[in-house]
Design an enzyme around this catalytic site. Structure first.
Site, PDB file in Angstrom:
ATOM      1  N   ASP A  51     -55.444 -38.317 -10.851  1.00  0.00           N
ATOM      2  CA  ASP A  51     -56.086 -38.694 -11.919  1.00  0.00           C
ATOM      3  C   ASP A  51     -57.516 -39.106 -11.491  1.00  0.00           C
ATOM      4  OD1 ASP A  51     -55.344 -41.275 -11.383  1.00  0.00           O
ATOM      5  OD2 ASP A  51     -54.847 -41.840 -13.447  1.00  0.00           O
ATOM      6  N   SER A  52     -57.629 -39.333 -10.214  1.00  0.00           N
ATOM      7  CA  SER A  52     -59.000 -39.544  -9.683  1.00  0.00           C
ATOM      8  C   SER A  52     -59.666 -38.174 -10.003  1.00  0.00           C
ATOM      9  CB  SER A  52     -58.854 -39.763  -8.008  1.00  0.00           C
ATOM     10  OG  SER A  52     -58.222 -38.499  -7.477  1.00  0.00           O
ATOM     11  N   GLU A 120     -48.391 -45.355 -12.401  1.00  0.00           N
ATOM     12  CA  GLU A 120     -48.843 -46.853 -11.958  1.00  0.00           C
ATOM     13  C   GLU A 120     -48.329 -48.028 -12.387  1.00  0.00           C
ATOM     14  OE1 GLU A 120     -53.172 -47.043 -12.262  1.00  0.00           O
ATOM     15  OE2 GLU A 120     -53.515 -44.984 -11.411  1.00  0.00           O
ATOM     16  N   GLU A 187     -52.097 -49.053  -2.873  1.00  0.00           N
ATOM     17  CA  GLU A 187     -53.349 -48.894  -2.770  1.00  0.00           C
ATOM     18  C   GLU A 187     -54.057 -50.348  -2.739  1.00  0.00           C
ATOM     19  OE1 GLU A 187     -55.210 -46.387  -5.643  1.00  0.00           O
ATOM     20  OE2 GLU A 187     -57.201 -46.663  -5.217  1.00  0.00           O
TER      21      GLU A 187
HETATM   22  O1  KIV Z   1     -55.509 -40.325  -8.272  1.00  0.00           O
HETATM   23  C1  KIV Z   1     -55.631 -40.512  -7.117  1.00  0.00           C
HETATM   24  O2  KIV Z   1     -56.093 -39.730  -6.361  1.00  0.00           O
HETATM   25  C2  KIV Z   1     -54.686 -41.369  -6.667  1.00  0.00           C
HETATM   26  C3  KIV Z   1     -54.841 -41.548  -5.479  1.00  0.00           C
HETATM   27  C4  KIV Z   1     -56.012 -42.415  -4.858  1.00  0.00           C
HETATM   28  C5  KIV Z   1     -53.374 -42.453  -4.627  1.00  0.00           C
HETATM   29  O3  KIV Z   1     -53.856 -42.034  -7.376  1.00  0.00           O
END
Ligand code: KIV
Length: 272
Positions: A51-52, A120, A187
């Site tokens: 979700d980044s 998460e 993280e």
């Molecule tokens: O959303 C994402 O890209 C992530 C990674 C940074 C682990 O959760």
């Protein structure tokens, strides 16, 4: 050294076998078929539709605006680019608020081509992990700095620094594994704590800002390529394009550095 025969697609059980064999897992985020194809060709083991994408693709300030439809769209594109890497997709903000909502979201992502979903936190999410795992949906847990909790944290900060927070992280890591998670992303956690958690678990850990003691590493594609995200650059980010000379070279340099243990080094980790 590759972690499986190059032609053999990754499976969920193979991840635990890799941990037992002491073989590092290489993971990257991808959001489209072209980069996914390049990662597959370079021998990346796991690809994450994170979700980044809310920040690096859509230009938001956080991951909170991302929807299940967004992740499903990008997952379908990435899936078309992969032959070998295992495809993990994020359950976006509050799509995993209840077991039933999470199941609906996970079905959409698996039907788009994901082979595992990532969520998460621990706490009430343990019930969600158990609910999905009991229904044969592979789950990757994510602890430490969980970006969907940015409002609660008051920013993107290293987690597990004091004794109480470290004890909570140790307990949460055991709990997500017992609930049925097959993989755990850590993280922004001090390296010694991440190494301790890794040694205590049978499931593999994947670090991002969690030091070299994890079973594997993940980076956001845009960070690997040195793109300016418009946000403060975290300490763990490394531009591999400078070293690799091309997109394919950057991905290969990252994979090699993870496998030979040279990334992350102290300069890209948190000692405490
Ligand atoms: O959303 C994402 O890209 C992530 C990674 C940074 C682990 O959760």
């Amino acid at each position: 050294m590759s972690t499986q025969a190059d032609s053999k697609p990754w499976t969920v059980p193979a991840l635990v076998e890799a941990k037992r064999a002491g073989r590092k897992l290489v993971m990257l985020t991808a959001y489209d078929a072209g980069f996914a194809r390049a990662m597959d060709a370079a021998g990346v083991d796991l690809v994450l539709v994170g979700d980044s994408l809310g920040m690096v693709v859509q230009g938001h300030d956080s991951t909170l605006p991302v929807t299940v439809a967004d992740i499903a769209y990008h997952t379908a594109a990435v899936a078309r680019g992969l032959k070998r890497a295992l495809l993990v997709a994020d359950l976006p903000f509050q799509s995993d608020a209840t077991p039933e909502r999470a199941l609906d979201a996970a079905i959409a992502l698996l039907q788009a081509g994901a082979e595992m979903v990532k969520l998460e936190g621990a706490g009430h999410k343990l019930e969600v992990i158990r609910f999905l795992a009991e229904r044969d949906i592979p789950v990757c847990a994510h602890l430490g700095l969980t970006p969907q909790s940015v409002l609660k944290f008051g920013g993107y900060k290293v987690q597990g620094r004091d004794a109480a927070a470290a004890a909570r992280l140790r307990a949460d890591a055991q709990a997500v594994a017992q609930a049925g998670a097959a993989l755990l992303v850590l993280e922004c956690v001090p390296s010694p704590l991440a190494a301790e958690v890794t040694a205590a678990l049978a499931i593999p850990t994947i670090g991002i800002g969690a030091g070299p003691g994890c079973d594997g590493q993940v980076l956001v594609l845009h960070d690997l390529l040195g793109l300016d995200s418009g946000h403060r650059r975290p300490r763990f980010v490394k531009d591999f394009l400078a070293q690799g000379g091309s997109v394919a070279g950057a991905i290969a340099a990252y994979a090699q550095a993870v496998r030979d243990g040279s990334f992350p080094d102290d300069a890209h980790s948190y000692a405490s």
